[in-house]
Design an enzyme around this catalytic site. Sequence first.
Site, PDB file in Angstrom:
ATOM      1  N   ASP A   1       0.868  -1.180   0.000  1.00  0.00           N
ATOM      2  CA  ASP A   1       0.000   0.000   0.000  1.00  0.00           C
ATOM      3  C   ASP A   1       0.904   1.230   0.000  1.00  0.00           C
ATOM      4  OD1 ASP A   1      -1.554   2.213   0.768  1.00  0.00           O
ATOM      5  OD2 ASP A   1      -2.915   0.946   1.926  1.00  0.00           O
ATOM      6  N   ILE A   2       0.759   2.062  -1.002  1.00  0.00           N
ATOM      7  CA  ILE A   2       1.686   3.187  -1.172  1.00  0.00           C
ATOM      8  C   ILE A   2       1.599   4.174  -0.013  1.00  0.00           C
ATOM      9  CG2 ILE A   2       0.297   4.869  -2.498  1.00  0.00           C
ATOM     10  CD1 ILE A   2       2.684   4.857  -4.534  1.00  0.00           C
TER      11      ILE A   2
ATOM     12  N   ASP B   1      -5.632   8.308  -4.695  1.00  0.00           N
ATOM     13  CA  ASP B   1      -5.727   9.717  -4.283  1.00  0.00           C
ATOM     14  C   ASP B   1      -6.480   9.834  -2.956  1.00  0.00           C
ATOM     15  OD1 ASP B   1      -5.561  12.465  -4.431  1.00  0.00           O
ATOM     16  OD2 ASP B   1      -7.020  12.690  -6.063  1.00  0.00           O
TER      17      ASP B   1
ATOM     18  N   GLY C   1      -9.812   6.098  -5.223  1.00  0.00           N
ATOM     19  CA  GLY C   1      -8.604   5.324  -5.523  1.00  0.00           C
ATOM     20  C   GLY C   1      -7.428   5.680  -4.639  1.00  0.00           C
TER      21      GLY C   1
ATOM     22  N   SER D   1      -3.335   6.004 -13.851  1.00  0.00           N
ATOM     23  CA  SER D   1      -4.418   5.992 -14.862  1.00  0.00           C
ATOM     24  C   SER D   1      -5.119   4.650 -15.059  1.00  0.00           C
ATOM     25  CB  SER D   1      -3.930   6.484 -16.239  1.00  0.00           C
ATOM     26  OG  SER D   1      -3.884   7.889 -16.287  1.00  0.00           O
ATOM     27  N   THR D   2      -4.651   3.583 -14.410  1.00  0.00           N
ATOM     28  CA  THR D   2      -5.237   2.267 -14.729  1.00  0.00           C
ATOM     29  C   THR D   2      -6.416   1.879 -13.831  1.00  0.00           C
ATOM     30  OG1 THR D   2      -3.737   0.970 -13.326  1.00  0.00           O
ATOM     31  CG2 THR D   2      -3.016   1.430 -15.578  1.00  0.00           C
TER      32      THR D   2
HETATM   33  N1  AR6 Z   1      -1.547   1.875  -2.935  1.00  0.00           N
HETATM   34  C1  AR6 Z   1      -1.117   1.504  -4.173  1.00  0.00           C
HETATM   35  N2  AR6 Z   1      -1.930   1.455  -5.235  1.00  0.00           N
HETATM   36  C2  AR6 Z   1      -3.220   1.773  -5.050  1.00  0.00           C
HETATM   37  C3  AR6 Z   1      -3.750   2.170  -3.791  1.00  0.00           C
HETATM   38  C4  AR6 Z   1      -2.841   2.209  -2.701  1.00  0.00           C
HETATM   39  N3  AR6 Z   1      -3.235   2.567  -1.499  1.00  0.00           N
HETATM   40  N4  AR6 Z   1      -5.071   2.418  -3.951  1.00  0.00           N
HETATM   41  C5  AR6 Z   1      -5.377   2.189  -5.226  1.00  0.00           C
HETATM   42  N5  AR6 Z   1      -4.269   1.784  -5.896  1.00  0.00           N
HETATM   43  P1  AR6 Z   1      -6.685   5.084  -9.344  1.00  0.00           P
HETATM   44  P2  AR6 Z   1      -6.310   6.695 -11.799  1.00  0.00           P
HETATM   45  C6  AR6 Z   1      -4.117   1.445  -7.306  1.00  0.00           C
HETATM   46  O1  AR6 Z   1      -8.112   4.881  -9.665  1.00  0.00           O
HETATM   47  O2  AR6 Z   1      -6.804   5.586 -12.665  1.00  0.00           O
HETATM   48  C7  AR6 Z   1      -9.104   9.534  -8.292  1.00  0.00           C
HETATM   49  O3  AR6 Z   1     -10.450   9.822  -8.032  1.00  0.00           O
HETATM   50  C8  AR6 Z   1      -5.319   0.981  -8.055  1.00  0.00           C
HETATM   51  O4  AR6 Z   1      -5.567  -0.387  -7.777  1.00  0.00           O
HETATM   52  O5  AR6 Z   1      -6.335   5.455  -7.951  1.00  0.00           O
HETATM   53  O6  AR6 Z   1      -5.097   7.457 -12.228  1.00  0.00           O
HETATM   54  C9  AR6 Z   1      -8.320  10.778  -8.665  1.00  0.00           C
HETATM   55  O7  AR6 Z   1      -8.777  11.910  -7.936  1.00  0.00           O
HETATM   56  C10 AR6 Z   1      -4.864   1.175  -9.495  1.00  0.00           C
HETATM   57  O8  AR6 Z   1      -4.049   0.074  -9.895  1.00  0.00           O
HETATM   58  O9  AR6 Z   1      -6.006   6.229 -10.290  1.00  0.00           O
HETATM   59  C11 AR6 Z   1      -8.615  10.904 -10.123  1.00  0.00           C
HETATM   60  O10 AR6 Z   1      -9.867  11.528 -10.338  1.00  0.00           O
HETATM   61  C12 AR6 Z   1      -3.969   2.415  -9.384  1.00  0.00           C
HETATM   62  O11 AR6 Z   1      -3.737   2.608  -7.993  1.00  0.00           O
HETATM   63  C13 AR6 Z   1      -8.668   9.473 -10.598  1.00  0.00           C
HETATM   64  O12 AR6 Z   1      -9.043   8.711  -9.426  1.00  0.00           O
HETATM   65  C14 AR6 Z   1      -4.542   3.687  -9.969  1.00  0.00           C
HETATM   66  O13 AR6 Z   1      -5.931   3.747  -9.752  1.00  0.00           O
HETATM   67  C15 AR6 Z   1      -7.344   8.970 -11.080  1.00  0.00           C
HETATM   68  O14 AR6 Z   1      -7.535   7.691 -11.641  1.00  0.00           O
END
Ligand code: AR6
Length: 226
Positions: free
Chosen positions: A20-21, A45, A43, A128-129
């Site tokens: 977990d980052i 963020d 996510g 972005s994924t």
């Molecule tokens: N640690 C590591 N990876 C994670 C964690 C964590 N704690 N939580 C999620 N992931 P996303 P995006 C992974 O949706 O596609 C937000 O609302 C997750 O499994 O977080 O760039 C922002 O405000 C996936 O593999 O980011 C933007 O509006 C990866 O992080 C939007 O989402 C990215 O998923 C950005 O979307």
Amino acid sequence: MTLNNVYAIGDTVMGVVMDDITGIAYVDAVVNAAKNSLLGGGGVDGAIHRAAGPELLEECRGLGGCETGKAKITGAYKMPCKHIIHTVGPVWQGGGAGEAELLASCYKSSLELALASGLRSVAFPSISTGIFSYPLEEAAYIAVHAVMEFIKEHPGGLSIVLWACIDERTSSAYKRALEQAAGEFDAEMDPGMMVVASSVEISEAMKDMVMGFDDLEDDAPSEYLS
Ligand code: AR6
């Protein structure tokens, strides 16, 4: 905790960790996959804002947002790393809207900002994924290539760049992308990529080593990771 698929270009180590980052203490900066407003979201963020606490949102309010493909830096507040680099990945629209260039630019901008801020170790999520729906295999390939290009252009600048993944599917994609890129990289570029280890336990000792990598820059990373 295990660092997988560990590669080095010169003195810079790359790898994939299932972690977990928000809890990572062994890098200078973690990267947030943010939105243009920088005011939090879901996510990773949402997880980062929850872990860092409300002071992060206060600092972000003063940044005036961030363009897609660019990056901005803040403090980490209650998170254990030193800084958070916020970058905004592209929303997947089918591939014809410059998504690949924008995604590569996220990695490059984040690492430029890290170096400009005197930071040497960075952990990325899979930008972005998730909510932004970028196809995972393509995103991983672009991410790994963008980071490798950056490392090659900035020899000795960074000690370690990781991808922190919380699910097996994502970590597998980045491991595969690293393997694939390593093969291509060796064939056409100098200095070539070095395979350091297939996996390394990030023990407390390893964390100390990674954090202290600045002091070890004259030595081959393999000596410290095997
Ligand atoms: N640690 C590591 N990876 C994670 C964690 C964590 N704690 N939580 C999620 N992931 P996303 P995006 C992974 O949706 O596609 C937000 O609302 C997750 O499994 O977080 O760039 C922002 O405000 C996936 O593999 O980011 C933007 O509006 C990866 O992080 C939007 O989402 C990215 O998923 C950005 O979307």
